[in-house]
Scaffold this motif. Structure first.
Motif: not given
Length: 75
Positions: A26, A30, A63
């Motif tokens: 994650q 980002r 993910l």
């Protein structure tokens, strides 16, 4: 995700490793998303830009797989 962390805290080591991998991915996504949205990407060749966008998409798929695995661990 907080409730997921709470549910997994006392699980086996492999479950915790999947959670750590999920959280790390994650963060990497980002950072890449910020790069892709910024001006610095324009300094790259078009092919490299396209490859980074493709990488971001594949990271998103990965993910999703990790999230599915975590969901199964909490059942």
């Amino acid at each position: 995700m907080t409730s997921l962390i709470t549910q997994i805290q006392n699980k086996q080591p492999h479950v915790r490793r999947v959670l750590i991998e999920y959280l790390e991915l994650q963060e990497k996504m980002r950072a890449l998303r910020l790069f892709l949205a910024g001006k610095d990407i324009l300094a790259l060749d078009t092919i490299d830009q396209n490859m980074l966008f493709e990488q971001y998409q594949v990271m998103g798929m990965y993910l999703g797989i990790l999230e599915s695995r975590l969901d199964r661990f909490t059942k």
